[in-house]
Each structure stands twice: as C-alpha cells, then as structure tokens.
Design a protein around this motif. Sequence first.
Motif, PDB file in Angstrom:
ATOM      1  N   UNK A 104       0.831  -1.210   0.000  1.00 50.48           N
ATOM      2  CA  UNK A 104       0.000   0.000   0.000  1.00 50.48           C
ATOM      3  C   UNK A 104       0.861   1.254   0.000  1.00 50.48           C
ATOM      4  N   UNK A 105       0.413   2.243  -0.744  1.00 47.02           N
ATOM      5  CA  UNK A 105       1.099   3.534  -0.683  1.00 47.02           C
ATOM      6  C   UNK A 105       0.736   4.240   0.635  1.00 47.02           C
ATOM      7  N   UNK A 106      -0.331   3.796   1.266  1.00 48.93           N
ATOM      8  CA  UNK A 106      -0.842   4.304   2.555  1.00 48.93           C
ATOM      9  C   UNK A 106      -1.481   5.685   2.427  1.00 48.93           C
ATOM     10  N   UNK A 107      -0.758   6.644   1.876  1.00 53.59           N
ATOM     11  CA  UNK A 107      -1.324   7.961   1.530  1.00 53.59           C
ATOM     12  C   UNK A 107      -0.431   8.567   0.451  1.00 53.59           C
ATOM     13  N   UNK A 108      -1.033   9.280  -0.494  1.00 51.11           N
ATOM     14  CA  UNK A 108      -0.200   9.961  -1.495  1.00 51.11           C
ATOM     15  C   UNK A 108       0.147  11.387  -1.065  1.00 51.11           C
TER      16      UNK A 108
ATOM     17  N   UNK B 296       1.262  -8.819 -10.736  1.00 49.67           N
ATOM     18  CA  UNK B 296       0.025  -8.092 -10.495  1.00 49.67           C
ATOM     19  C   UNK B 296       0.292  -7.288  -9.229  1.00 49.67           C
ATOM     20  N   UNK B 297       0.082  -5.999  -9.309  1.00 49.34           N
ATOM     21  CA  UNK B 297       0.485  -5.128  -8.209  1.00 49.34           C
ATOM     22  C   UNK B 297      -0.730  -4.615  -7.449  1.00 49.34           C
ATOM     23  N   UNK B 298      -0.692  -4.827  -6.155  1.00 47.75           N
ATOM     24  CA  UNK B 298      -1.730  -4.290  -5.285  1.00 47.75           C
ATOM     25  C   UNK B 298      -1.182  -3.138  -4.468  1.00 47.75           C
ATOM     26  N   UNK B 299      -1.985  -2.098  -4.341  1.00 45.73           N
ATOM     27  CA  UNK B 299      -1.605  -1.016  -3.440  1.00 45.73           C
ATOM     28  C   UNK B 299      -2.891  -0.577  -2.740  1.00 45.73           C
ATOM     29  N   UNK B 300      -2.899   0.606  -2.187  1.00 40.91           N
ATOM     30  CA  UNK B 300      -4.088   1.039  -1.473  1.00 40.91           C
ATOM     31  C   UNK B 300      -3.733   2.053  -0.408  1.00 40.91           C
ATOM     32  N   UNK B 301      -4.723   2.384   0.396  1.00 36.16           N
ATOM     33  CA  UNK B 301      -4.505   3.426   1.383  1.00 36.16           C
ATOM     34  C   UNK B 301      -5.351   3.184   2.624  1.00 36.16           C
ATOM     35  N   UNK B 302      -4.999   3.917   3.663  1.00 37.32           N
ATOM     36  CA  UNK B 302      -5.861   3.993   4.836  1.00 37.32           C
ATOM     37  C   UNK B 302      -6.682   5.264   4.743  1.00 37.32           C
ATOM     38  N   UNK B 303      -7.853   5.221   5.339  1.00 33.22           N
ATOM     39  CA  UNK B 303      -8.782   6.350   5.279  1.00 33.22           C
ATOM     40  C   UNK B 303      -9.048   6.829   6.705  1.00 33.22           C
TER      41      UNK B 303
ATOM     42  N   UNK C 132      -4.144   8.327  -8.200  1.00 30.12           N
ATOM     43  CA  UNK C 132      -2.857   7.625  -8.231  1.00 30.12           C
ATOM     44  C   UNK C 132      -3.052   6.145  -8.578  1.00 30.12           C
ATOM     45  N   UNK C 133      -4.080   5.525  -7.997  1.00 28.18           N
ATOM     46  CA  UNK C 133      -4.326   4.102  -8.285  1.00 28.18           C
ATOM     47  C   UNK C 133      -4.533   3.901  -9.787  1.00 28.18           C
ATOM     48  N   UNK C 134      -5.233   4.856 -10.373  1.00 30.84           N
ATOM     49  CA  UNK C 134      -5.519   4.770 -11.802  1.00 30.84           C
ATOM     50  C   UNK C 134      -4.243   5.029 -12.607  1.00 30.84           C
ATOM     51  N   UNK C 135      -3.505   6.024 -12.163  1.00 31.25           N
ATOM     52  CA  UNK C 135      -2.300   6.419 -12.891  1.00 31.25           C
ATOM     53  C   UNK C 135      -1.271   5.289 -12.954  1.00 31.25           C
ATOM     54  N   UNK C 136      -1.078   4.569 -11.827  1.00 35.34           N
ATOM     55  CA  UNK C 136      -0.089   3.479 -11.894  1.00 35.34           C
ATOM     56  C   UNK C 136      -0.701   2.173 -12.410  1.00 35.34           C
TER      57      UNK C 136
ATOM     58  N   UNK D 246      -2.949   0.104 -11.108  1.00 38.40           N
ATOM     59  CA  UNK D 246      -2.927  -0.943 -10.083  1.00 38.40           C
ATOM     60  C   UNK D 246      -3.865  -2.078 -10.477  1.00 38.40           C
ATOM     61  N   UNK D 247      -3.468  -3.301 -10.120  1.00 36.58           N
ATOM     62  CA  UNK D 247      -4.293  -4.471 -10.413  1.00 36.58           C
ATOM     63  C   UNK D 247      -5.223  -4.816  -9.249  1.00 36.58           C
ATOM     64  N   UNK D 248      -4.853  -4.360  -8.066  1.00 31.40           N
ATOM     65  CA  UNK D 248      -5.657  -4.627  -6.866  1.00 31.40           C
ATOM     66  C   UNK D 248      -5.540  -3.386  -5.980  1.00 31.40           C
ATOM     67  N   UNK D 249      -6.617  -3.079  -5.281  1.00 28.34           N
ATOM     68  CA  UNK D 249      -6.583  -1.935  -4.371  1.00 28.34           C
ATOM     69  C   UNK D 249      -7.255  -2.316  -3.050  1.00 28.34           C
ATOM     70  N   UNK D 250      -6.474  -2.234  -1.974  1.00 29.51           N
ATOM     71  CA  UNK D 250      -7.004  -2.485  -0.634  1.00 29.51           C
ATOM     72  C   UNK D 250      -7.189  -1.181   0.118  1.00 29.51           C
ATOM     73  N   UNK D 251      -8.408  -0.979   0.580  1.00 29.30           N
ATOM     74  CA  UNK D 251      -8.720   0.268   1.277  1.00 29.30           C
ATOM     75  C   UNK D 251      -9.349  -0.065   2.614  1.00 29.30           C
TER      76      UNK D 251
END
Length: 340
Positions: free
Chosen positions: A156-160, A190-197, A213-217, A219-224
């Motif tokens: 996860x990028x955690x926050x951009x 397959x790359x997963x990233x995501x963030x905390x809210x 950012x998720x769209x720009x890179x 991403x194949x999976x996003x965990x939020x």
Amino acid sequence: MLDIINKAAATHELAREEIVRLLRDTDFMPELLAAADRVRKHYKGDEVHLRGLIEFSNRCKQNCLYCGLRRDNQNIERYRLEPDEIIELARKAKDYGYKTVVLQSGEDDYYTVDRMCYIIRKIKELDVAITISAGEKNQAEYRAYKEAGADRYLLRIETTDEQLYHRLDPGMSFANRIRCLQDLKSLGYEVGTGCMVGLPGQTVESLAEDILFFKQIDADMIGIGPFIPNQDTPLGEARGGAFELSLKVMAITRLLLPDINIPATTAMESLHPNGRMIALQSGANVVMPNVTEGEYRRLYALYPGKICINDTPGHCRACITGKIQAIGRKVSGSYGFRHN
Ligand code: 5AD
Ligand code: SF4
Ligand code: FES
C-alpha cells in the motif's frame, strides 16, 4: 451529484474536484455504493475470490506511527514462523480450497532472499497463486521472488500526501515506495496497493489524489481500509471511525478502475459487524480469510478489534462461505487474476 456518479459509472473518469464532491457528499451515498456494485457485477461478475492469508512474522524494522507492529512497540510478543511452518500453512490453505495464498509480514530481514525463494518455490508446487506482502525490497529481490514463482505483490502507498507520509512513516521514503511499485509492475507482477482512510491530518483532497494515483499506476488490486487507532502506538488517542468514508473511497475506486480486484478488507469488518459484506455489495469482489493458526492471529496486532482472532482457519472458511452465499454471490474456483 447523480450526474457525477453516472458519469463515473459510464466513462470511468472523474476530475479531482468531482471526486472531492462525492467524498464530501452525504446525501447520495446509497446511489454511489449501488453504482459501484453494478460496475463490479458488469466487469467481474458475482464470483468472490478468496485469498488465504498467512501472517508469517510480526517483527518489523519500520516504525510507522499507526501500526502495532512498529519496532518501538514493546507491548507485543513477537513471533516468526520458520520456512517449513509457512509451507505447511500454505498446504492447509490449499486443502481449504483457497486458490491463492497471501504471505504477509512486517519488514523482517530474517527472511533473506534465499529463504523467501525456498518458501515460494515449495508453495508453488502446490499449484496455488502466490501473493507476497512483506514490504519494501530492492529490485533484485523482487525479481528473485518472481522467478521463484510469486504472482502478485501488495504494497500500500498508505497515503499519497507526501508530507503526511513522511510524518507517519519516519525513516521511510515516499520516493522509494513509488520505486518499489514501479519495479514490481515492470517485473510483471500483479500489483496491489491502497490506502488507509481517516488518518490524522488526511484531507478529502488527498484521498481524491490517492484514487487518481491508483488509476495512474494502473494498479491491479486496491485495498482500502479505515485507520483504526492503536493504543500501543503514538496515534492511540487519534480519532478513528472512518467506516463510511472508506466505503466511499472504495466505491469510487471501483467506478474508476472497473476491472481490478478489490478486497473487502478485514479493517472494514473490525469497525462494522457486517463490514465485509457491505463492502462486497459496494464494489469489492475479494475476501482474504485468515489461515494463520493459534495465538499468532492475536499477535499480528496491526490495530485493535481485529476480527477472527479467536477463530480457527476452518471456522473462518465456513463463516465466510456462508456469508457470501447469503448475499447471493458465489465463491470462485479460479485463481482470480485481474484478466482471465
Ligand atoms: N489501522 C488500520 N490499518 C492499519 N494498517 C497498519 N496499521 C493500521 C491501523 N492502525 C494497515 C496498513 C498496512 C496494512 C498491512 O495494514 O495500511 O499496509
Ligand atoms: Fe511495519 Fe508495515 Fe506496520 Fe509499517 S505498517 S510498522 S512497515 S508492519
Ligand atoms: Fe473468521 Fe468469520 S471470517 S470468523
């Protein structure tokens, strides 16, 4: 607001300001979640992919302010599983019918590249997809894992918001995290990233940037998931409870990245007793049931209130299968890659 939701569902594009308006809105949340559910159904169908989660070490050399595994936390008992114990858990995960195992840990250098590759090679013999979630490594290490048989990587990028990132993750570098994600992509993971809210100091504008950012890179999976304050960390007194905002971030992510895999995260259910099923009906199509055994589950204490800490892997499998069927969905028998 409905015009923005309809535009997102039809074109999968939104401007930052439009995302911000959706995130601030409280009146049209049901319509937003329903639109994400429709897009999920159209692109991914009704199958839910289960990934068996193995939490193999709670040791971590990093010191993220929000996380209970941070190295300065003296309040938890540390553990690490030996390679053959991890392989044995993967075998059980396969027996439970999971088509993917996720190997997750803190950043623990005990697992040298040779040890990791041994683990990955052995698990690959079981004919399961392998996801690694073990933090920042150099490109050679990521390449070695891939050659050993790893299919996916979660980081996860955690926050951009770079300033917020550097405040919350002292000693870590935002630029290096981006480098990791780019290396993983270029190695064919397959790359997963995501963030905390709901992080202290996080703005809705920066959440909008996270989604873009998720769209720009690509991403194949996003965990939020919502940030949940942990008393054993410097953010113990911070405000939490961002369940609804997390759902909205997740739903907008589904609208803008229609064909990716999105888990209904454990953190969602830790804040709401039906959080994962609500997430599955608001854009998500993946669940990661825990296959960690015994007291290790409790010791893998990222945040308080974590679900399933007293349950067995078999119980979780039956539980989650029943819940998925009860909402009219089915457990998938395929590997659940993004494109297949
Ligand atoms: N609340 C919610 N999520 C957390 N994580 C770590 N600490 C917390 C917390 N207090 C998340 C991070 C990390 C993932 C494994 O767990 O996003 O990437
Ligand atoms: Fe370690 Fe990850 Fe927790 Fe940060 S979030 S302290 S890197 S386990
Ligand atoms: Fe663990 Fe329901 S998934 S008890």
